[in-house]
Design a protein around this motif. Structure first.
Motif, PDB file in Angstrom:
ATOM      1  N   VAL A   1       0.848  -1.190   0.000  1.00  0.00           N
ATOM      2  CA  VAL A   1       0.000   0.000   0.000  1.00  0.00           C
ATOM      3  C   VAL A   1       0.884   1.241   0.000  1.00  0.00           C
ATOM      4  N   SER A   2       0.238   2.383  -0.153  1.00  0.00           N
ATOM      5  CA  SER A   2       0.942   3.653  -0.110  1.00  0.00           C
ATOM      6  C   SER A   2       0.041   4.664   0.596  1.00  0.00           C
ATOM      7  N   ASN A   3       0.668   5.558   1.346  1.00  0.00           N
ATOM      8  CA  ASN A   3      -0.072   6.630   2.029  1.00  0.00           C
ATOM      9  C   ASN A   3      -1.069   6.105   3.064  1.00  0.00           C
ATOM     10  N   LEU A   4      -0.817   4.968   3.645  1.00  0.00           N
ATOM     11  CA  LEU A   4      -1.682   4.466   4.717  1.00  0.00           C
ATOM     12  C   LEU A   4      -1.005   4.702   6.064  1.00  0.00           C
ATOM     13  N   ASP A   5      -1.746   5.349   6.954  1.00  0.00           N
ATOM     14  CA  ASP A   5      -1.233   5.629   8.302  1.00  0.00           C
ATOM     15  C   ASP A   5      -1.504   4.418   9.204  1.00  0.00           C
TER      16      ASP A   5
ATOM     17  N   VAL B   1       0.714  -7.952   3.564  1.00  0.00           N
ATOM     18  CA  VAL B   1       1.187  -6.663   3.019  1.00  0.00           C
ATOM     19  C   VAL B   1       2.707  -6.568   3.172  1.00  0.00           C
ATOM     20  N   ALA B   2       3.383  -6.223   2.067  1.00  0.00           N
ATOM     21  CA  ALA B   2       4.851  -6.223   2.095  1.00  0.00           C
ATOM     22  C   ALA B   2       5.424  -4.844   2.396  1.00  0.00           C
ATOM     23  N   VAL B   3       4.766  -3.798   1.892  1.00  0.00           N
ATOM     24  CA  VAL B   3       5.380  -2.458   1.891  1.00  0.00           C
ATOM     25  C   VAL B   3       4.314  -1.400   2.167  1.00  0.00           C
ATOM     26  N   ASP B   4       4.679  -0.362   2.916  1.00  0.00           N
ATOM     27  CA  ASP B   4       3.896   0.875   2.949  1.00  0.00           C
ATOM     28  C   ASP B   4       4.815   1.977   2.411  1.00  0.00           C
ATOM     29  N   GLN B   5       4.446   2.543   1.273  1.00  0.00           N
ATOM     30  CA  GLN B   5       5.261   3.603   0.663  1.00  0.00           C
ATOM     31  C   GLN B   5       4.678   4.949   1.089  1.00  0.00           C
ATOM     32  N   VAL B   6       5.476   5.753   1.778  1.00  0.00           N
ATOM     33  CA  VAL B   6       4.965   6.988   2.373  1.00  0.00           C
ATOM     34  C   VAL B   6       5.932   8.153   2.176  1.00  0.00           C
ATOM     35  N   LEU B   7       5.395   9.355   2.350  1.00  0.00           N
ATOM     36  CA  LEU B   7       6.225  10.563   2.303  1.00  0.00           C
ATOM     37  C   LEU B   7       7.132  10.590   3.531  1.00  0.00           C
ATOM     38  N   TYR B   8       8.432  10.589   3.292  1.00  0.00           N
ATOM     39  CA  TYR B   8       9.382  10.607   4.422  1.00  0.00           C
ATOM     40  C   TYR B   8      10.691  11.219   3.956  1.00  0.00           C
ATOM     41  N   ASN B   9      11.105  12.235   4.657  1.00  0.00           N
ATOM     42  CA  ASN B   9      12.422  12.838   4.430  1.00  0.00           C
ATOM     43  C   ASN B   9      12.726  13.714   5.638  1.00  0.00           C
ATOM     44  N   LEU B  10      13.893  14.358   5.631  1.00  0.00           N
ATOM     45  CA  LEU B  10      14.309  15.136   6.806  1.00  0.00           C
ATOM     46  C   LEU B  10      13.269  16.163   7.238  1.00  0.00           C
TER      47      LEU B  10
ATOM     48  N   ILE C   1       6.270  10.189  10.679  1.00  0.00           N
ATOM     49  CA  ILE C   1       6.071   8.731  10.807  1.00  0.00           C
ATOM     50  C   ILE C   1       6.955   8.111  11.882  1.00  0.00           C
ATOM     51  N   GLU C   2       7.981   8.867  12.326  1.00  0.00           N
ATOM     52  CA  GLU C   2       8.856   8.302  13.368  1.00  0.00           C
ATOM     53  C   GLU C   2       8.108   8.124  14.689  1.00  0.00           C
ATOM     54  N   TRP C   3       6.998   8.851  14.842  1.00  0.00           N
ATOM     55  CA  TRP C   3       6.255   8.756  16.108  1.00  0.00           C
ATOM     56  C   TRP C   3       5.546   7.405  16.258  1.00  0.00           C
TER      57      TRP C   3
ATOM     58  N   PRO D   1      -0.454  13.397  11.853  1.00  0.00           N
ATOM     59  CA  PRO D   1      -1.118  12.666  10.768  1.00  0.00           C
ATOM     60  C   PRO D   1      -0.201  12.535   9.555  1.00  0.00           C
ATOM     61  N   LEU D   2      -0.280  11.408   8.891  1.00  0.00           N
ATOM     62  CA  LEU D   2       0.576  11.154   7.732  1.00  0.00           C
ATOM     63  C   LEU D   2       0.325  12.213   6.660  1.00  0.00           C
ATOM     64  N   GLU D   3       1.416  12.809   6.173  1.00  0.00           N
ATOM     65  CA  GLU D   3       1.296  13.799   5.101  1.00  0.00           C
ATOM     66  C   GLU D   3       1.428  13.099   3.751  1.00  0.00           C
ATOM     67  N   MET D   4       0.927  13.763   2.733  1.00  0.00           N
ATOM     68  CA  MET D   4       0.936  13.197   1.363  1.00  0.00           C
ATOM     69  C   MET D   4       1.333  14.275   0.374  1.00  0.00           C
ATOM     70  N   LEU D   5       1.983  13.887  -0.706  1.00  0.00           N
ATOM     71  CA  LEU D   5       2.213  14.828  -1.815  1.00  0.00           C
ATOM     72  C   LEU D   5       1.444  14.343  -3.015  1.00  0.00           C
TER      73      LEU D   5
END
Ligand code: NAP
Length: 281
Positions: free
Chosen positions: A144-148, A164-173, A178-180, A277-281
């Motif tokens: 999945v992608s963008n799932l909190d 489910v193998a992967v959650d692809q999410v917005l993550y950068n410095l 999502i670290e919470w 809350p998970l952010e999205m682009l």
């Protein structure tokens, strides 16, 4: 910088994939850039950035077509990822969307197929489509992608949802929410986290503090930003249509950040101090 030295990350199955891959959003849309974009993707594969991420959404299929052309004769070297749009993600629609992606990609099978984001169809429907595709050997894994976290908990409670193998999410410095909770949840359950927009679509590169850390390490800001994602045990899929940038980005897989650099980055880009809350682009 050989392909052999590339860092890897494990899927829940134990299969290792390249931790640093390549994105394709906005590629394939400008005929004048096509040859350079194909060269960039192929160079990335040469250098071990063998996870190639695309989606039916990107350029309405144009990115998948570009990837299909770039990977001609090289399909087996790559871990190929695409995504189904939420509006297509009922059982039959998921299968049909995947078949369309495979046609554009000139591939018989995807390695990983993701629900792009959660839409109106019940997750059970999409899951049934993914299961049909696995049985037909048209995909090897699904994710999945963008799932909190709440969505992931709901998904994994469904029959078969824990595959489910992967959650692809917005993550950068600059997007560390999502670290919470989500990243700890992924670590606990073994679901692989994959960071999209790992350099914030280029915006991160202008931040002075990142430049200072990079300079102290004799690296570039992009390399530090990407290496930081990899240090968190998260896969990254930077996108570039430029061979020079791809070569630079590949350098991140060989860059290990010392404690002083990590501390300086924490100061400039603080980790979350509460649920975000998970952010999205
Ligand atoms: N699942 C989702 O909802 C979702 C959402 C967004 C993205 N994604 C995936 O994640 C991939 C990456 O995210 P993204 O494309 O949004 O952004 P990104 O990878 O953070 O940034 C891409 C931008 O950075 C530039 N760039 C790359 N390397 C560079 C370098 N070494 N120096 C300077 N500039 C550089 C690229 O330009 P050049 O071409 O000139 O290098 C491009 O403009 C996407 O392509 C897509 O596959 C998924």
């Amino acid at each position: 910088m050989s392909a052999e030295s590339a860092r890897t990350i494990a899927l829940p199955s134990g299969e290792e994939i390249a931790a640093l891959g390549q994105g394709t959003w906005y590629l394939g849309e400008d005929p004048a850039r096509r040859e350079q974009e194909i060269a960039a993707l192929r160079l990335g594969v040469d250098l071990g950035m063998t996870v190639v991420d695309t989606a039916e959404m990107y350029g309405d299929g144009a990115a998948e077509e570009l990837v299909g052309e770039a990977l001609r004769g090289r399909r087996e070297e790559v871990f190929l990822v695409s995504k189904v749009l939420p509006g297509h993600a009922d059982r039959k629609g998921t299968v049909a969307a995947c078949e369309g992606s495979l046609r554009r990609l000139r591939a018989e099978r995807l390695d990983l197929y993701l629900l792009h984001w959660r839409g109106g169809w019940p997750l059970e429907e999409t899951l049934a489509g993914f299961t049909d595709l696995i049985e037909a050997e048209k995909i090897r894994y699904w994710g999945v992608s963008n799932l909190d976290v709440a969505d992931m908990v709901e998904l994994t409670a469904l029959p078969g949802g824990d595959a489910v193998a992967v959650d692809q999410v917005l993550y950068n410095l600059s997007r560390r929410g999502i670290e919470w909770d989500l990243l700890p949840w992924c670590r606990e359950t073994g679901v692989t986290a994959m960071a999209y927009s790992p350099i914030e679509q280029g915006r991160l590169l202008k931040v002075e503090a990142l430049g200072a850390v990079a300079q102290a390490l004799g690296a570039t800001p992009t390399q530090v930003a990407l290496a930081w994602v990899l240090e968190q045990g998260v896969a990254a899929i930077p996108r570039s249509g430029s061979p020079d940038h791809v070569r630079e980005n590949r350098g991140a897989a060989d860059l290990h950040l010392p404690a002083e650099a990590l501390d300086a980055l924490d100061e400039a880009f603080p980790p979350p101090s509460g649920p975000t809350p998970l952010e999205m682009l």
